[in-house]
Design a protein around this motif. Structure first.
Motif, PDB file in Angstrom:
ATOM      1  N   SER A   1       0.834  -1.210   0.000  1.00  0.00           N
ATOM      2  CA  SER A   1       0.000   0.000   0.000  1.00  0.00           C
ATOM      3  C   SER A   1       0.867   1.259   0.000  1.00  0.00           C
ATOM      4  CB  SER A   1      -0.913  -0.013   1.227  1.00  0.00           C
ATOM      5  OG  SER A   1      -1.643   1.188   1.301  1.00  0.00           O
ATOM      6  N   THR A   2       1.971   1.211   0.761  1.00  0.00           N
ATOM      7  CA  THR A   2       2.879   2.366   0.858  1.00  0.00           C
ATOM      8  C   THR A   2       3.532   2.667  -0.485  1.00  0.00           C
ATOM      9  OG1 THR A   2       3.370   1.682   3.112  1.00  0.00           O
ATOM     10  CG2 THR A   2       4.821   3.326   2.167  1.00  0.00           C
ATOM     11  N   CYS A   3       3.873   1.611  -1.226  1.00  0.00           N
ATOM     12  CA  CYS A   3       4.635   1.777  -2.479  1.00  0.00           C
ATOM     13  C   CYS A   3       3.763   1.915  -3.721  1.00  0.00           C
ATOM     14  CB  CYS A   3       5.567   0.586  -2.678  1.00  0.00           C
ATOM     15  SG  CYS A   3       6.761   0.392  -1.361  1.00  0.00           S
ATOM     16  N   SER A   4       2.526   1.424  -3.661  1.00  0.00           N
ATOM     17  CA  SER A   4       1.689   1.356  -4.866  1.00  0.00           C
ATOM     18  C   SER A   4       1.439   2.721  -5.491  1.00  0.00           C
ATOM     19  CB  SER A   4       0.365   0.664  -4.556  1.00  0.00           C
ATOM     20  OG  SER A   4      -0.317   1.363  -3.531  1.00  0.00           O
ATOM     21  N   ALA A   5       1.182   3.735  -4.642  1.00  0.00           N
ATOM     22  CA  ALA A   5       0.912   5.086  -5.156  1.00  0.00           C
ATOM     23  C   ALA A   5       2.111   5.616  -5.936  1.00  0.00           C
ATOM     24  CB  ALA A   5       0.576   6.029  -3.997  1.00  0.00           C
ATOM     25  N   HIS A   6       3.291   5.446  -5.360  1.00  0.00           N
ATOM     26  CA  HIS A   6       4.509   5.940  -6.021  1.00  0.00           C
ATOM     27  C   HIS A   6       4.771   5.185  -7.317  1.00  0.00           C
ATOM     28  CE1 HIS A   6       9.015   6.495  -6.367  1.00  0.00           C
ATOM     29  NE2 HIS A   6       8.507   7.694  -6.506  1.00  0.00           N
ATOM     30  N   LEU A   7       4.578   3.870  -7.302  1.00  0.00           N
ATOM     31  CA  LEU A   7       4.793   3.074  -8.522  1.00  0.00           C
ATOM     32  C   LEU A   7       3.821   3.464  -9.635  1.00  0.00           C
ATOM     33  CD1 LEU A   7       5.564  -0.548  -7.295  1.00  0.00           C
ATOM     34  CD2 LEU A   7       6.953   0.823  -8.836  1.00  0.00           C
ATOM     35  N   PHE A   8       2.572   3.754  -9.259  1.00  0.00           N
ATOM     36  CA  PHE A   8       1.573   4.175 -10.244  1.00  0.00           C
ATOM     37  C   PHE A   8       1.960   5.527 -10.855  1.00  0.00           C
ATOM     38  CE2 PHE A   8      -2.830   5.936 -11.129  1.00  0.00           C
ATOM     39  CZ  PHE A   8      -3.005   5.187 -12.290  1.00  0.00           C
ATOM     40  N   SER A   9       2.414   6.448 -10.003  1.00  0.00           N
ATOM     41  CA  SER A   9       2.850   7.772 -10.455  1.00  0.00           C
ATOM     42  C   SER A   9       4.054   7.669 -11.391  1.00  0.00           C
ATOM     43  CB  SER A   9       3.198   8.648  -9.249  1.00  0.00           C
ATOM     44  OG  SER A   9       3.673   9.902  -9.658  1.00  0.00           O
ATOM     45  N   VAL A  10       5.009   6.817 -11.031  1.00  0.00           N
ATOM     46  CA  VAL A  10       6.211   6.599 -11.850  1.00  0.00           C
ATOM     47  C   VAL A  10       5.837   6.018 -13.211  1.00  0.00           C
ATOM     48  CG1 VAL A  10       8.269   5.120 -12.077  1.00  0.00           C
ATOM     49  CG2 VAL A  10       7.872   6.376  -9.959  1.00  0.00           C
ATOM     50  N   SER A  11       4.923   5.043 -13.208  1.00  0.00           N
ATOM     51  CA  SER A  11       4.481   4.404 -14.459  1.00  0.00           C
ATOM     52  C   SER A  11       3.846   5.419 -15.398  1.00  0.00           C
ATOM     53  CB  SER A  11       3.486   3.282 -14.173  1.00  0.00           C
ATOM     54  OG  SER A  11       4.050   2.336 -13.298  1.00  0.00           O
ATOM     55  N   LEU A  12       2.989   6.294 -14.841  1.00  0.00           N
ATOM     56  CA  LEU A  12       2.333   7.329 -15.649  1.00  0.00           C
ATOM     57  C   LEU A  12       3.358   8.288 -16.245  1.00  0.00           C
ATOM     58  CD1 LEU A  12      -0.773   8.353 -13.479  1.00  0.00           C
ATOM     59  CD2 LEU A  12      -0.815   7.165 -15.667  1.00  0.00           C
ATOM     60  N   PHE A  13       4.308   8.720 -15.411  1.00  0.00           N
ATOM     61  CA  PHE A  13       5.283   9.741 -15.830  1.00  0.00           C
ATOM     62  C   PHE A  13       6.232   9.202 -16.888  1.00  0.00           C
ATOM     63  CE2 PHE A  13       9.201  12.225 -15.345  1.00  0.00           C
ATOM     64  CZ  PHE A  13       8.692  13.512 -15.431  1.00  0.00           C
ATOM     65  N   TYR A  14       6.864   8.059 -16.594  1.00  0.00           N
ATOM     66  CA  TYR A  14       7.873   7.523 -17.520  1.00  0.00           C
ATOM     67  C   TYR A  14       7.241   6.878 -18.750  1.00  0.00           C
ATOM     68  CZ  TYR A  14      11.784   8.478 -14.461  1.00  0.00           C
ATOM     69  OH  TYR A  14      12.746   9.119 -13.714  1.00  0.00           O
ATOM     70  N   GLY A  15       6.054   6.297 -18.584  1.00  0.00           N
ATOM     71  CA  GLY A  15       5.379   5.674 -19.723  1.00  0.00           C
ATOM     72  C   GLY A  15       5.139   6.668 -20.846  1.00  0.00           C
ATOM     73  N   THR A  16       4.540   7.827 -20.497  1.00  0.00           N
ATOM     74  CA  THR A  16       4.263   8.847 -21.519  1.00  0.00           C
ATOM     75  C   THR A  16       5.548   9.480 -22.051  1.00  0.00           C
ATOM     76  OG1 THR A  16       3.909  10.413 -19.705  1.00  0.00           O
ATOM     77  CG2 THR A  16       1.967   9.444 -20.692  1.00  0.00           C
ATOM     78  N   LEU A  17       6.528   9.678 -21.173  1.00  0.00           N
ATOM     79  CA  LEU A  17       7.804  10.283 -21.572  1.00  0.00           C
ATOM     80  C   LEU A  17       8.519   9.412 -22.598  1.00  0.00           C
ATOM     81  CD1 LEU A  17       8.734  12.981 -20.389  1.00  0.00           C
ATOM     82  CD2 LEU A  17      10.313  11.739 -18.924  1.00  0.00           C
ATOM     83  N   PHE A  18       8.546   8.096 -22.361  1.00  0.00           N
ATOM     84  CA  PHE A  18       9.192   7.167 -23.291  1.00  0.00           C
ATOM     85  C   PHE A  18       8.430   7.101 -24.623  1.00  0.00           C
ATOM     86  CE2 PHE A  18      11.109   4.715 -19.524  1.00  0.00           C
ATOM     87  CZ  PHE A  18      12.301   5.422 -19.650  1.00  0.00           C
TER      88      PHE A  18
END
Length: 619
Positions: free
Chosen positions: A551-568
């Motif tokens: 639960s602690t990490c899921s929010a950050h992982l979701f945010s990272v996926s959104l940011f880097y996914g679109t950037l790539f």
């Protein structure tokens, strides 16, 4: 008997550079900047030699490969050292051997290349008429192949002898990389054969290359002194000066390191000399070979001003553009007002969400922890990203005048780029914070001190501003004289390159090197941190503990996926035709939508944030 009772070690600890704890961020930044300059300098020199036909001669052919080897040496040592400065971590035996092999190969290859370059100068000055006949393309290729093969074979020999050693007592390597002498010192097996092989082969290679260089330059010196023309003497000395200076810098620390007696104080001296020839020399070589080299300087000048001659011929008919027109998201009049209302609401929610989250974290003492300290800094970066793009876009929806001045365009790009770069580093810092919290919970308050948190945030913003200063300073050199229409809703850098009258190759190269390195560095940091976190979570026996950690990490992982996914997706996909509209959509996502979503992602499922919000409302 002893061998049976001993536990064989498969991991080592690199002590790294001796430094005080409070200096580690400053040290990280210094070597990070040096590494970036090294890569830009050496890869830029290779690109320059490859692109300019005037530099397609043996001297620069060899120099281009020397630049490649310098970049290789630095990349073998520096990235691991940068990670170890921030946090000491183990290095496996396999990684250690791979690092030594790569480093030894590149260093040996450089020795042979310096000798080949000395021979090239000997032929050029002592036998100028026969130079094109002797230094043929075929001979140059053979010299390069032999240099690289010699480097690989030499390191392969030492690597094979290293595998016979066992390590069972100490696993502490007193160095910032897997240096062979330090490995021999902590070996449980008698390393006499290894020392003998090092003495014979390394000694022979250094003696051969030094003698070749000295003999070549002795002959060059006698030839120069015989010249009656003072101009000819000066030209000959100028041609050889850079190479002699580079050779001196390279061999003096190398010889001193392996000649002076071993002692505990000598270990620190070894580290200093190792820094010099593994990190400092690769950053100096491109500068040494270009500052006083007229051909290289002329080539750089030509690259920067490639279109000046053409523009001068039609100077009367050409007007330099100082204003641009942003086409925006759509040119359909019926959609302008609805889109204005949609994005105005999004912008207001974004600002309220991010600034509200900052205020909440600042006001509630329960949230005064490293995790929320980083989260508030991420919220500030999100607010800056959105504010650099959205207000101008909103104005353009209602106005018929979509013009933006060059100064405003560069300012917008600077603000947007620095906040986006800062966000990359903040996301990697937050991943590191979660790694420490879950993998080393008892040490968390000690490791993630207020001082370290402030330094990490300061470093993230500093690198963000520095990164964009480099790109904006290179953008200023471009001229715009034809089209002034930017098919985008903000001043996106790749769109500016498309309408530039000046050749933007240098800009594209610098963007490729810096942006790719930063994205790779931050992305790898996040992946490595969460790989450790995942293994730590799976080891937990308590299901409640697992659920809490996920639960602690899921929010950050979701945010990272959104940011880097679109950037790539933006910078990997082709940039032509209909795909430009896709790029706009992806850009819209990470410039406007992600800053809107982040406050909700980090608060909706976060009990501490919801609890703090309820306490504020009750007050």
């Amino acid at each position: 008997m002893e061998r049976e009772n001993a536990t064989l070690l498969t991991e080592f600890v690199l002590t790294g550079l001796p430094h005080q704890e409070e200096w580690k961020i400053a040290l990280f930044l210094v070597f990070f900047v040096i590494y970036l300059i090294t890569m830009v300098g050496n890869l830029g020199l290779i690109s320059l030699i490859w692109k300019d036909p005037h530099l397609h001669i043996p001297m620069y052919f060899l120099l281009g490969h020397l630049a490649f080897v310098d970049a290789w040496i630095s990349s073998t040592v520096t990235p691991k050292m940068l990670l170890d400065i921030l946090e000491k971590s183990n290095i496996s035996l396999t990684e250690c051997m791979a690092q030594f092999f790569s480093f030894a190969s590149s260093v040996t290859t450089e020795c042979f290349l310096l000798a080949a370059m000395a021979y090239d100068r000997y032929v050029a000055i002592c036998q100028p008429l026969l130079y094109p006949v002797i230094m043929t393309n075929r001979l140059c290729i053979w010299l390069l192949v032999l240099s690289f093969v010699g480097g690989f074979l030499h390191s392969l020999l030492h690597e094979s002898f290293l595998f016979r050693l066992t390590f069972c007592n100490s696993n502490i390597v007193h160095h910032f990389f897997c240096e062979v002498i330090q490995l021999l010192k902590i070996s449980c097996t008698d390393p006499s054969i290894n020392y003998l092989m090092l003495f014979i082969f390394s000694g022979s290679i250094q003696v051969f290359s030094i003698v070749t260089i000295l003999v070549s330059y002795s002959l060059v010196l006698f030839t120069i002194l015989r010249k009656k023309s003072e101009k000819g003497m000066r030209k000959a000395f100028s041609t050889c000066g850079a190479h002699l200076f580079s050779v001196t810098l390279y061999y003096v620390p190398l010889l001193f390191m392996y000649v002076h007696p071993a002692s505990s104080q000598a270990d620190d001296q070894d580290m200093f000399f190792s820094i010099f020839y593994s990190i400092i020399i690769p950053v100096l070589n491109p500068v040494i070979y270009s500052l006083r080299n007229k051909q290289v300087i002329d080539s750089i000048t030509k690259m920067f001003k490639r279109n000046v001659t053409g523009s001068n011929m039609a100077e009367e008919n050409v007007t330099l553009v100082t204003e641009f027109v942003l086409t925006g998201l759509t040119d359909q009049p019926g959609l302008q007002v609805p889109l204005f209302l949609v994005f105005l609401i999004i912008y207001l929610i974004t600002m309220v969400g991010n600034l509200g989250l900052i205020a909440l974290i600042w006001k509630d003492p329960h949230l005064h922890t490293p995790m929320y300290f980083f989260l508030s800094s991420l919220a500030l970066a999100d607010a800056c990203t959105s504010s650099s793009v959205t207000p101008k876009m909103l104005i353009n929806f209602l106005s018929k005048n979509h013009k933006i001045s060059l100064a405003e365009c560069l300012t917008q790009f600077y603000c947007f780029g620095s906040s986006a770069t800062t966000e990359c580093f903040l996301l990697s810092v937050m991943a590191y914070d979660r790694y420490v919290a879950i993998c080393n919970p008892l040490l968390y308050p000690v490791v993630m001190s207020n001082s370290l948190c402030a330094q990490l945030i300061g470093a993230s913003y500093f690198v963000g501003f520095l990164h964009l200063t480099i790109h904006v300073s290179l953008l200023v050199r471009l001229t715009f004289c034809r089209a002034n229409i930017i098919h985008y809703f903000y001043c996106e850098i790749l769109q500016l390159f498309k309408i530039s009258c000046t050749d933007p190759t240098v800009n594209i190269l610098v963007i490729l090197i810096f942006s790719a390195f930063m994205q790779a560095f931050t992305f790898v940091t996040i992946m490595v941190s969460y790989a450790h976190v995942l293994f730590a979570i799976l080891k937990k026996k308590s299901e409640n503990g697992r659920r809490k950690a996920f639960s602690t990490c899921s929010a950050h992982l979701f945010s990272v996926s959104l940011f880097y996914g679109t950037l790539f997706l933006i910078y990997v996909g082709p940039g032509s035709g209909p795909d430009e509209n896709k790029e706009k959509m992806f850009s819209l996502f990470y410039t406007i939508i992600i800053p809107l979503l982040n406050p909700f992602i980090y608060s909706l499922r976060n009990k501490e944030v919801i609890g703090a919000l309820k306490r504020i409302i009750k007050k």
